[in-house]
Design a protein around this motif. Structure first.
Motif, PDB file in Angstrom:
ATOM      1  N   GLY A 185       0.807  -1.218   0.000  1.00  0.00           N
ATOM      2  CA  GLY A 185       0.000   0.000   0.000  1.00  0.00           C
ATOM      3  C   GLY A 185       0.837   1.263   0.000  1.00  0.00           C
ATOM      4  O   GLY A 185       0.398   2.310  -0.492  1.00  0.00           O
ATOM      5  N   ALA A 186       2.062   1.184   0.540  1.00  0.00           N
ATOM      6  CA  ALA A 186       2.931   2.357   0.576  1.00  0.00           C
ATOM      7  C   ALA A 186       3.355   2.788  -0.822  1.00  0.00           C
ATOM      8  O   ALA A 186       3.737   3.952  -1.030  1.00  0.00           O
ATOM      9  CB  ALA A 186       4.167   2.054   1.428  1.00  0.00           C
ATOM     10  N   LEU A 187       3.291   1.881  -1.766  1.00  0.00           N
ATOM     11  CA  LEU A 187       3.682   2.210  -3.143  1.00  0.00           C
ATOM     12  C   LEU A 187       2.558   2.887  -3.925  1.00  0.00           C
ATOM     13  O   LEU A 187       2.820   3.494  -4.966  1.00  0.00           O
ATOM     14  CB  LEU A 187       4.118   0.937  -3.881  1.00  0.00           C
ATOM     15  CG  LEU A 187       5.323   0.185  -3.304  1.00  0.00           C
ATOM     16  CD1 LEU A 187       5.562  -1.092  -4.098  1.00  0.00           C
ATOM     17  CD2 LEU A 187       6.560   1.063  -3.336  1.00  0.00           C
ATOM     18  N   VAL A 188       1.333   2.771  -3.430  1.00  0.00           N
ATOM     19  CA  VAL A 188       0.184   3.316  -4.169  1.00  0.00           C
ATOM     20  C   VAL A 188       0.282   4.830  -4.361  1.00  0.00           C
ATOM     21  O   VAL A 188       0.109   5.322  -5.480  1.00  0.00           O
ATOM     22  CB  VAL A 188      -1.138   2.922  -3.487  1.00  0.00           C
ATOM     23  CG1 VAL A 188      -2.316   3.614  -4.173  1.00  0.00           C
ATOM     24  CG2 VAL A 188      -1.329   1.408  -3.533  1.00  0.00           C
ATOM     25  N   PRO A 189       0.571   5.629  -3.296  1.00  0.00           N
ATOM     26  CA  PRO A 189       0.700   7.073  -3.520  1.00  0.00           C
ATOM     27  C   PRO A 189       1.796   7.417  -4.526  1.00  0.00           C
ATOM     28  O   PRO A 189       1.643   8.352  -5.330  1.00  0.00           O
ATOM     29  CB  PRO A 189       1.034   7.622  -2.124  1.00  0.00           C
ATOM     30  CG  PRO A 189       0.502   6.603  -1.179  1.00  0.00           C
ATOM     31  CD  PRO A 189       0.701   5.293  -1.868  1.00  0.00           C
ATOM     32  N   LEU A 190       2.906   6.676  -4.480  1.00  0.00           N
ATOM     33  CA  LEU A 190       3.992   6.919  -5.435  1.00  0.00           C
ATOM     34  C   LEU A 190       3.538   6.598  -6.859  1.00  0.00           C
ATOM     35  O   LEU A 190       3.865   7.322  -7.810  1.00  0.00           O
ATOM     36  CB  LEU A 190       5.209   6.066  -5.071  1.00  0.00           C
ATOM     37  CG  LEU A 190       5.823   6.321  -3.689  1.00  0.00           C
ATOM     38  CD1 LEU A 190       6.968   5.339  -3.436  1.00  0.00           C
ATOM     39  CD2 LEU A 190       6.317   7.755  -3.594  1.00  0.00           C
ATOM     40  N   LEU A 191       2.774   5.522  -6.991  1.00  0.00           N
ATOM     41  CA  LEU A 191       2.261   5.123  -8.301  1.00  0.00           C
ATOM     42  C   LEU A 191       1.283   6.166  -8.835  1.00  0.00           C
ATOM     43  O   LEU A 191       1.360   6.551 -10.013  1.00  0.00           O
ATOM     44  CB  LEU A 191       1.573   3.762  -8.183  1.00  0.00           C
ATOM     45  CG  LEU A 191       0.894   3.201  -9.429  1.00  0.00           C
ATOM     46  CD1 LEU A 191       1.902   3.048 -10.563  1.00  0.00           C
ATOM     47  CD2 LEU A 191       0.238   1.858  -9.128  1.00  0.00           C
ATOM     48  N   VAL A 192       0.395   6.654  -7.981  1.00  0.00           N
ATOM     49  CA  VAL A 192      -0.572   7.683  -8.384  1.00  0.00           C
ATOM     50  C   VAL A 192       0.153   8.959  -8.794  1.00  0.00           C
ATOM     51  O   VAL A 192      -0.157   9.576  -9.823  1.00  0.00           O
ATOM     52  CB  VAL A 192      -1.561   7.972  -7.237  1.00  0.00           C
ATOM     53  CG1 VAL A 192      -2.435   9.183  -7.567  1.00  0.00           C
ATOM     54  CG2 VAL A 192      -2.439   6.752  -6.971  1.00  0.00           C
ATOM     55  N   GLY A 193       1.156   9.352  -7.998  1.00  0.00           N
ATOM     56  CA  GLY A 193       1.929  10.547  -8.317  1.00  0.00           C
ATOM     57  C   GLY A 193       2.653  10.428  -9.646  1.00  0.00           C
ATOM     58  O   GLY A 193       2.698  11.381 -10.436  1.00  0.00           O
ATOM     59  N   TYR A 194       3.213   9.237  -9.901  1.00  0.00           N
ATOM     60  CA  TYR A 194       3.924   9.029 -11.167  1.00  0.00           C
ATOM     61  C   TYR A 194       2.972   9.108 -12.360  1.00  0.00           C
ATOM     62  O   TYR A 194       3.299   9.719 -13.386  1.00  0.00           O
ATOM     63  CB  TYR A 194       4.620   7.670 -11.155  1.00  0.00           C
ATOM     64  CG  TYR A 194       5.189   7.296 -12.514  1.00  0.00           C
ATOM     65  CD1 TYR A 194       6.335   7.906 -12.995  1.00  0.00           C
ATOM     66  CD2 TYR A 194       4.545   6.348 -13.316  1.00  0.00           C
ATOM     67  CE1 TYR A 194       6.841   7.584 -14.250  1.00  0.00           C
ATOM     68  CE2 TYR A 194       5.036   6.026 -14.563  1.00  0.00           C
ATOM     69  CZ  TYR A 194       6.195   6.648 -15.027  1.00  0.00           C
ATOM     70  OH  TYR A 194       6.680   6.331 -16.270  1.00  0.00           O
ATOM     71  N   LEU A 195       1.802   8.506 -12.242  1.00  0.00           N
ATOM     72  CA  LEU A 195       0.839   8.510 -13.343  1.00  0.00           C
ATOM     73  C   LEU A 195       0.362   9.924 -13.668  1.00  0.00           C
ATOM     74  O   LEU A 195       0.181  10.277 -14.839  1.00  0.00           O
ATOM     75  CB  LEU A 195      -0.351   7.614 -13.002  1.00  0.00           C
ATOM     76  CG  LEU A 195      -0.058   6.116 -12.929  1.00  0.00           C
ATOM     77  CD1 LEU A 195      -1.282   5.346 -12.445  1.00  0.00           C
ATOM     78  CD2 LEU A 195       0.397   5.576 -14.279  1.00  0.00           C
ATOM     79  N   ILE A 196       0.174  10.748 -12.631  1.00  0.00           N
ATOM     80  CA  ILE A 196      -0.229  12.138 -12.871  1.00  0.00           C
ATOM     81  C   ILE A 196       0.933  12.943 -13.445  1.00  0.00           C
ATOM     82  O   ILE A 196       0.759  13.750 -14.360  1.00  0.00           O
ATOM     83  CB  ILE A 196      -0.747  12.770 -11.564  1.00  0.00           C
ATOM     84  CG1 ILE A 196      -2.044  12.071 -11.127  1.00  0.00           C
ATOM     85  CG2 ILE A 196      -0.999  14.267 -11.736  1.00  0.00           C
ATOM     86  CD1 ILE A 196      -2.588  12.551  -9.801  1.00  0.00           C
ATOM     87  N   TRP A 197       2.138  12.715 -12.918  1.00  0.00           N
ATOM     88  CA  TRP A 197       3.335  13.400 -13.436  1.00  0.00           C
ATOM     89  C   TRP A 197       3.562  13.051 -14.903  1.00  0.00           C
ATOM     90  O   TRP A 197       3.991  13.897 -15.691  1.00  0.00           O
ATOM     91  CB  TRP A 197       4.547  12.998 -12.600  1.00  0.00           C
ATOM     92  CG  TRP A 197       5.838  13.585 -13.078  1.00  0.00           C
ATOM     93  CD1 TRP A 197       6.330  14.842 -12.815  1.00  0.00           C
ATOM     94  CD2 TRP A 197       6.814  12.936 -13.903  1.00  0.00           C
ATOM     95  NE1 TRP A 197       7.537  15.012 -13.427  1.00  0.00           N
ATOM     96  CE2 TRP A 197       7.861  13.870 -14.103  1.00  0.00           C
ATOM     97  CE3 TRP A 197       6.907  11.673 -14.486  1.00  0.00           C
ATOM     98  CZ2 TRP A 197       8.989  13.567 -14.862  1.00  0.00           C
ATOM     99  CZ3 TRP A 197       8.014  11.374 -15.246  1.00  0.00           C
ATOM    100  CH2 TRP A 197       9.049  12.306 -15.434  1.00  0.00           C
ATOM    101  N   HIS A 198       3.252  11.821 -15.281  1.00  0.00           N
ATOM    102  CA  HIS A 198       3.424  11.395 -16.665  1.00  0.00           C
ATOM    103  C   HIS A 198       2.508  12.175 -17.605  1.00  0.00           C
ATOM    104  O   HIS A 198       2.806  12.306 -18.800  1.00  0.00           O
ATOM    105  CB  HIS A 198       3.145   9.893 -16.772  1.00  0.00           C
ATOM    106  CG  HIS A 198       3.421   9.303 -18.121  1.00  0.00           C
ATOM    107  ND1 HIS A 198       2.439   9.169 -19.085  1.00  0.00           N
ATOM    108  CD2 HIS A 198       4.565   8.836 -18.682  1.00  0.00           C
ATOM    109  CE1 HIS A 198       2.964   8.627 -20.169  1.00  0.00           C
ATOM    110  NE2 HIS A 198       4.239   8.417 -19.951  1.00  0.00           N
ATOM    111  N   ARG A 199       1.402  12.689 -17.075  1.00  0.00           N
ATOM    112  CA  ARG A 199       0.442  13.443 -17.889  1.00  0.00           C
ATOM    113  C   ARG A 199       0.610  14.959 -17.717  1.00  0.00           C
ATOM    114  O   ARG A 199      -0.269  15.727 -18.103  1.00  0.00           O
ATOM    115  CB  ARG A 199      -0.980  13.040 -17.497  1.00  0.00           C
ATOM    116  CG  ARG A 199      -1.247  11.552 -17.648  1.00  0.00           C
ATOM    117  CD  ARG A 199      -2.639  11.180 -17.234  1.00  0.00           C
ATOM    118  NE  ARG A 199      -2.859   9.740 -17.402  1.00  0.00           N
ATOM    119  CZ  ARG A 199      -4.036   9.140 -17.311  1.00  0.00           C
ATOM    120  NH1 ARG A 199      -5.115   9.854 -17.042  1.00  0.00           N
ATOM    121  NH2 ARG A 199      -4.156   7.841 -17.477  1.00  0.00           N
TER     122      ARG A 199
END
Length: 285
Positions: A46-60
């Motif tokens: 679960g600790a990786l989820v915020p990082l994953l969400v941040g990366y997906l938004i940063w990618h856009r």
């Protein structure tokens, strides 16, 4: 110019007030979540989820710069509903409900401050924040147990096909010279979540066709469980041939790394196959 500057200050104050209100409402939830991530290996993903969400938004980020910003005041109702749901969740102590409340609050806050254009581009990544919290223990244990039984049954069939005599008793695989227990770590639940996360990143950042995205996400659990079967069957063969060597911790660690790498390689290979099929369909049309 003065009007624009005043409007900007008002917007900054509004954002600051909303951030403070959200932090105040969800502080207990964040603290409980952090404790779960640090103490539970089963839900540390679960600790990786915020990082994953941040990366997906940063990618856009490039596309978001071209979206017109606009405040949509009625979305404040969604923020209020989310915060109200969190109050109920905090009283019941249900982290999943708190996670859902936080997701609703986050999405409607974006809608409120930046408008529908931003919402369209960020709603899907932001909705993944609901995965930060672990599922209820009773549900997680039930799912894990079912995965253990299914993995044990499938492994026993494959072992018999390989001419290894085995009798399945629940999550126990009884060989002639060894009893192999398919434990929680062997259920494949951990690698399943990790591979699902990777599939989401690949589908949302590298693929545009909806059917390719859906196929990647659906393939992830199948690849994870299939790779886990290889781990159990391999351990069963080792146990049949060399007995107690199957209990070696180093062997289990190596098997765990190996099968996860196999699942990741399989996911990338499947992605290439889907791209080839998509290009073939484009050429034929």
């Amino acid at each position: 110019m003065v009007f624009s500057s005043k409007k900007q200050r008002t917007s900054t104050v509004l954002i600051a007030c909303l951030v403070f209100a959200i932090l105040l409402t969800y502080w207990g939830f964040f603290r409980s979540l952090w404790t779960v991530w640090l103490t539970s290996t089963e839900f540390s993903y679960g600790a990786l989820v915020p990082l994953l969400v941040g990366y997906l938004i940063w990618h856009r980020r490039a596309a978001l710069l071209n979206v017109e910003r606009e405040v949509w005041a009625p979305a404040i109702l969604g923020v209020i509903v989310g915060c109200g749901l969190q109050v109920l969740a905090s009283l019941s102590g249900t982290l999943v409900l708190s996670s859902l409340a936080f997701t609703i609050t986050l999405i409607t806050t974006v809608w409120l401050l930046w408008g529908i254009g931003y919402l369209r581009m960020t709603a899907l990544p932001l909705s993944m924040t609901v995965l930060m919290a672990p599922v209820p223990t009773y549900l997680a244990d039930d799912i894990t147990w079912r995965l253990q039984i299914a993995a044990s049954a499938a492994s026993s069939v494959i072992l018999r096909f390989l001419r290894v005599p085995v009798y399945q008793d629940g999550n126990l695989l009884k060989l002639a010279n060894y009893v192999l227990e398919v434990k929680q770590a062997c259920s494949g639940s951990r690698s399943l979540f990790a591979l699902m996360g990777l599939a989401l990143v690949l589908s949302l950042t590298m693929e545009k066709r909806w059917w390719v995205r859906a196929s990647l996400i659906c393939a992830a659990p199948l690849l994870s469980l299939s790779a886990n079967l290889i781990r159990i069957v391999g351990t069963g063969v080792v146990a049949y041939q060399w007995g107690t060597l199957a209990a070696n911790e180093s062997l289990h660690w190596v098997w765990g790394i190996l099968v996860f790498v196999m699942a990741v390689v399989g996911l990338f290979g499947f992605q290439k196959l889907l791209r080839w099929l998509a290009n073939e369909n484009t050429l034929q049309s």
